[in-house]
Scaffold this active site. Structure first.
Site, PDB file in Angstrom:
ATOM      1  N   VAL A   1       0.816  -1.227   0.000  1.00  0.00           N
ATOM      2  CA  VAL A   1       0.000   0.000   0.000  1.00  0.00           C
ATOM      3  C   VAL A   1       0.847   1.274   0.000  1.00  0.00           C
ATOM      4  O   VAL A   1       0.327   2.361  -0.221  1.00  0.00           O
ATOM      5  CB  VAL A   1      -1.006   0.033   1.183  1.00  0.00           C
ATOM      6  CG1 VAL A   1      -1.969  -1.142   1.114  1.00  0.00           C
ATOM      7  CG2 VAL A   1      -0.309   0.104   2.535  1.00  0.00           C
TER       8      VAL A   1
ATOM      9  N   ASN B   1      -7.399  -2.208   5.294  1.00  0.00           N
ATOM     10  CA  ASN B   1      -7.041  -2.787   6.592  1.00  0.00           C
ATOM     11  C   ASN B   1      -5.547  -2.835   6.872  1.00  0.00           C
ATOM     12  O   ASN B   1      -5.128  -2.879   8.036  1.00  0.00           O
ATOM     13  CB  ASN B   1      -7.642  -4.212   6.640  1.00  0.00           C
ATOM     14  CG  ASN B   1      -7.024  -5.082   7.692  1.00  0.00           C
ATOM     15  OD1 ASN B   1      -7.356  -4.991   8.857  1.00  0.00           O
ATOM     16  ND2 ASN B   1      -6.076  -5.935   7.274  1.00  0.00           N
TER      17      ASN B   1
ATOM     18  N   SER C   1      -8.739   3.013  14.415  1.00  0.00           N
ATOM     19  CA  SER C   1      -8.407   2.428  15.720  1.00  0.00           C
ATOM     20  C   SER C   1      -8.986   3.343  16.781  1.00  0.00           C
ATOM     21  O   SER C   1      -9.171   4.540  16.529  1.00  0.00           O
ATOM     22  CB  SER C   1      -6.884   2.368  15.901  1.00  0.00           C
ATOM     23  OG  SER C   1      -6.548   2.095  17.249  1.00  0.00           O
TER      24      SER C   1
ATOM     25  N   TYR D   1       1.403   6.330  15.575  1.00  0.00           N
ATOM     26  CA  TYR D   1       0.232   5.506  15.255  1.00  0.00           C
ATOM     27  C   TYR D   1      -1.061   6.288  15.498  1.00  0.00           C
ATOM     28  O   TYR D   1      -1.981   6.273  14.677  1.00  0.00           O
ATOM     29  CB  TYR D   1       0.297   4.248  16.126  1.00  0.00           C
ATOM     30  CG  TYR D   1      -0.737   3.190  15.835  1.00  0.00           C
ATOM     31  CD1 TYR D   1      -0.500   2.196  14.886  1.00  0.00           C
ATOM     32  CD2 TYR D   1      -1.948   3.165  16.522  1.00  0.00           C
ATOM     33  CE1 TYR D   1      -1.436   1.201  14.636  1.00  0.00           C
ATOM     34  CE2 TYR D   1      -2.892   2.176  16.273  1.00  0.00           C
ATOM     35  CZ  TYR D   1      -2.639   1.193  15.339  1.00  0.00           C
ATOM     36  OH  TYR D   1      -3.567   0.207  15.088  1.00  0.00           O
TER      37      TYR D   1
ATOM     38  N   ALA E   1      -1.476   9.535  15.515  1.00  0.00           N
ATOM     39  CA  ALA E   1      -1.614  10.607  14.517  1.00  0.00           C
ATOM     40  C   ALA E   1      -2.106  10.029  13.194  1.00  0.00           C
ATOM     41  O   ALA E   1      -2.996  10.592  12.545  1.00  0.00           O
ATOM     42  CB  ALA E   1      -0.266  11.313  14.332  1.00  0.00           C
TER      43      ALA E   1
ATOM     44  N   LYS F   1      -3.829   7.208  12.707  1.00  0.00           N
ATOM     45  CA  LYS F   1      -5.202   6.696  12.798  1.00  0.00           C
ATOM     46  C   LYS F   1      -6.214   7.844  12.947  1.00  0.00           C
ATOM     47  O   LYS F   1      -7.335   7.744  12.450  1.00  0.00           O
ATOM     48  CB  LYS F   1      -5.316   5.700  13.955  1.00  0.00           C
ATOM     49  CG  LYS F   1      -4.533   4.404  13.721  1.00  0.00           C
ATOM     50  CD  LYS F   1      -5.099   3.603  12.555  1.00  0.00           C
ATOM     51  CE  LYS F   1      -4.467   2.219  12.449  1.00  0.00           C
ATOM     52  NZ  LYS F   1      -5.035   1.424  11.340  1.00  0.00           N
TER      53      LYS F   1
HETATM   54  P1  NAI Z   1      -1.703  -7.914  11.481  1.00  0.00           P
HETATM   55  O1  NAI Z   1      -0.290  -7.529  11.663  1.00  0.00           O
HETATM   56  O2  NAI Z   1      -2.112  -9.329  11.662  1.00  0.00           O
HETATM   57  O3  NAI Z   1      -2.237  -7.460  10.048  1.00  0.00           O
HETATM   58  C1  NAI Z   1      -1.769  -6.357   9.343  1.00  0.00           C
HETATM   59  C2  NAI Z   1      -1.696  -6.723   7.880  1.00  0.00           C
HETATM   60  O4  NAI Z   1      -1.268  -5.590   7.114  1.00  0.00           O
HETATM   61  C3  NAI Z   1      -0.683  -7.839   7.623  1.00  0.00           C
HETATM   62  O5  NAI Z   1      -1.273  -8.754   6.725  1.00  0.00           O
HETATM   63  C4  NAI Z   1       0.485  -7.121   6.981  1.00  0.00           C
HETATM   64  O6  NAI Z   1       1.215  -7.932   6.122  1.00  0.00           O
HETATM   65  C5  NAI Z   1      -0.273  -6.035   6.210  1.00  0.00           C
HETATM   66  N1  NAI Z   1       0.572  -4.927   5.793  1.00  0.00           N
HETATM   67  C6  NAI Z   1       1.438  -4.195   6.530  1.00  0.00           C
HETATM   68  N2  NAI Z   1       2.061  -3.290   5.757  1.00  0.00           N
HETATM   69  C7  NAI Z   1       1.574  -3.454   4.499  1.00  0.00           C
HETATM   70  C8  NAI Z   1       1.833  -2.830   3.251  1.00  0.00           C
HETATM   71  N3  NAI Z   1       2.732  -1.853   3.140  1.00  0.00           N
HETATM   72  N4  NAI Z   1       1.127  -3.227   2.172  1.00  0.00           N
HETATM   73  C9  NAI Z   1       0.237  -4.228   2.260  1.00  0.00           C
HETATM   74  N5  NAI Z   1      -0.041  -4.879   3.400  1.00  0.00           N
HETATM   75  C10 NAI Z   1       0.628  -4.496   4.509  1.00  0.00           C
HETATM   76  O7  NAI Z   1      -2.526  -6.975  12.473  1.00  0.00           O
HETATM   77  P2  NAI Z   1      -4.092  -6.681  12.624  1.00  0.00           P
HETATM   78  O8  NAI Z   1      -4.309  -6.501  14.050  1.00  0.00           O
HETATM   79  O9  NAI Z   1      -4.910  -7.658  11.885  1.00  0.00           O
HETATM   80  O10 NAI Z   1      -4.184  -5.246  11.934  1.00  0.00           O
HETATM   81  C11 NAI Z   1      -5.116  -4.925  10.920  1.00  0.00           C
HETATM   82  C12 NAI Z   1      -5.526  -3.458  11.055  1.00  0.00           C
HETATM   83  O11 NAI Z   1      -6.261  -3.288  12.263  1.00  0.00           O
HETATM   84  C13 NAI Z   1      -4.339  -2.483  11.123  1.00  0.00           C
HETATM   85  O12 NAI Z   1      -4.659  -1.331  10.349  1.00  0.00           O
HETATM   86  C14 NAI Z   1      -4.290  -2.134  12.593  1.00  0.00           C
HETATM   87  O13 NAI Z   1      -3.701  -0.888  12.819  1.00  0.00           O
HETATM   88  C15 NAI Z   1      -5.764  -2.177  12.949  1.00  0.00           C
HETATM   89  N6  NAI Z   1      -6.052  -2.322  14.365  1.00  0.00           N
HETATM   90  C16 NAI Z   1      -5.745  -3.470  15.037  1.00  0.00           C
HETATM   91  C17 NAI Z   1      -6.058  -3.578  16.369  1.00  0.00           C
HETATM   92  C18 NAI Z   1      -5.784  -4.819  17.149  1.00  0.00           C
HETATM   93  O14 NAI Z   1      -5.969  -4.805  18.375  1.00  0.00           O
HETATM   94  N7  NAI Z   1      -5.348  -5.894  16.540  1.00  0.00           N
HETATM   95  C19 NAI Z   1      -6.690  -2.474  17.099  1.00  0.00           C
HETATM   96  C20 NAI Z   1      -7.002  -1.333  16.296  1.00  0.00           C
HETATM   97  C21 NAI Z   1      -6.679  -1.273  14.973  1.00  0.00           C
END
Ligand code: NAI
Length: 258
Positions: A69, A95, A148, A161, A163, A165
Site C-alpha cells: 500500500v 485494513n 483504531s 500511530y 496521529a 489513525k
Molecule cells: P496484522 O499484523 O495481523 O495485520 C496487518 C496486515 O497488514 C498484515 O497482513 C500485513 O502484512 C499487512 N501490511 C502491513 N504493511 C503493508 C503494506 N505496506 N502493504 C500491504 N499490506 C501491509 O494486524 P491486525 O491486528 O490484523 O491489523 C489490521 C488493522 O487493524 C491495522 O490497520 C491495525 O492498525 C488495525 N487495528 C488493530 C487492532 C488490534 O488490536 N489488533 C486495534 C485497532 C486497529
C-alpha cells in the site's frame, strides 16, 4: 414482503488490503461467506495463496495479488489484476497497517515515515484508486477503513500511530463528503484490542492481561468474530444510508472511566 437486501455481498467484488493475517484474513473469509468474489492483497503472496485456496475449497471465489500500500504502482497493478479477473472492485476493506510502540523521544524520521506511510498514506492511496475506478465506471461502492480507538484517544508510546489513525478518521469523513455524489460510501471501524500478530506477545503476557482487565469496561479482548457484523453492515446494502460514520468496536474501552 421485506425486500431489504440485508447483509449480502452476492455479486460484489471485495478487495482486502493486509489480507495475509489477523483482521484482514478473517474479514476476507467473512466477505466470501457473504457471497463476494474476494481479492486478497498483501506483500506476503504465499500466505495469500493459502487463504485463496482455502476459500475456493469452501466454494468461494478468491484471488491473491501482491500489494504494497506504500507504492502507487503496486496499488494500481493490484486493482488492474482484480478488475481483469472479477470486474471493478465494489468494496474495499482498507485494513493494512503496522504498529510499533515507541516513546516520542526515540522515534526517528524513518520510524515516523514508516507508520504514516502505511497507516495513513496507504489508506488514502487505496481509497483514491478504488474511488477513481468506481466513479469512472459509474458504479456505487463502499470503502471501509480500519482506523483504531487510538485515532480517537491517545496511548503512551503510540504518537505516530495515533496521529496516523486520527488521520484515517478525518480522511474517512472527508472522502464520505466528496464521494457521496458518486454513490460511494466511506466509513471507518475503530477497533479496540483484538489479539493478532501485531500484539499477541503483549496480550499473552501477565502485564498485557492485567492492562485489559483494568482498562476495558468489558474486561476482555475482542474476538475477530465480533468485527463481522460491523464490517458487513458498512460493506453491504444494509448500511446504504451510512457514510462518514466511525464505529467503535472496543468493549467500551473508549468510554472507560477517567
Ligand atoms: P496484522 O499484523 O495481523 O495485520 C496487518 C496486515 O497488514 C498484515 O497482513 C500485513 O502484512 C499487512 N501490511 C502491513 N504493511 C503493508 C503494506 N505496506 N502493504 C500491504 N499490506 C501491509 O494486524 P491486525 O491486528 O490484523 O491489523 C489490521 C488493522 O487493524 C491495522 O490497520 C491495525 O492498525 C488495525 N487495528 C488493530 C487492532 C488490534 O488490536 N489488533 C486495534 C485497532 C486497529
Amino acid at each position: 414482503m421485506n425486500e431489504n437486501p440485508g447483509f449480502s455481498l452476492i455479486g460484489k467484488t471485495v478487495l482486502v488490503t493486509g489480507a495475509s493475517s489477523g483482521i484482514g484474513a478473517h474479514l476476507a473469509r467473512v466477505a466470501s461467506d457473504a457471497g463476494a468474489r474476494v481479492v486478497l492483497g498483501a506483500r506476503r503472496v504465499e500466505r495469500l495463496q493459502q487463504l485463496a485456496d482455502e476459500i475456493r475449497q469452501t466454494g468461494g471465489e478468491a484471488m491473491a495479488v501482491a500489494l504494497d500500500v506504500t507504492d502507487r504502482d503496486s496499488v494500481e497493478a493490484a486493482f488492474d489484476a482484480a478488475q481483469a479477473a472479477f470486474g471493478v472492485v465494489d468494496v474495499v476493506l482498507n485494513n493494512a497497517g503496522i504498529g510499533n510502540g515507541q516513546r516520542v523521544l526515540e522515534i526517528s524520521e524513518a520510524d515516523w515515515r514508516a507508520i504514516l506511510s502505511t497507516n495513513l498514506d496507504g489508506v488514502w492511496r487505496v481509497a483514491q484508486c478504488a474511488a477513481q475506478r468506481l466513479a469512472k465506471a459509474q458504479r456505487p461502492g463502499s470503502i471501509v477503513n480500519i482506523a483504531s480507538m487510538l485515532g480517537l484517544r491517545v496511548g503512551t508510546g503510540y504518537s505516530h500511530y495515533c496521529a496516523a489513525k486520527a488521520g484515517v478518521v478525518q480522511l474517512s469523513k472527508s472522502l464520505a463528503l466528496e464521494l457521496a455524489r458518486y454513490q460511494i460510501r466511506v466509513n471507518a471501524i475503530a477497533p479496540g484490542y483484538f489479539k493478532t500478530e501485531m500484539n499477541d506477545e503483549y496480550f499473552d503476557s501477565e502485564k498485557g492481561q492485567a492492562y485489559i482487565r483494568d482498562t476495558v469496561p468489558m474486561r476482555r479482548l475482542g474476538s475477530l468474530q465480533e468485527l463481522e457484523g460491523p464490517f458487513l453492515l458498512l460493506a453491504s446494502e444494509a448500511g446504504a444510508f451510512m457514510t462518514g460514520a466511525v464505529l467503535a468496536v472496543d468493549g467500551g474501552h473508549l468510554v472507560g472511566s477517567l
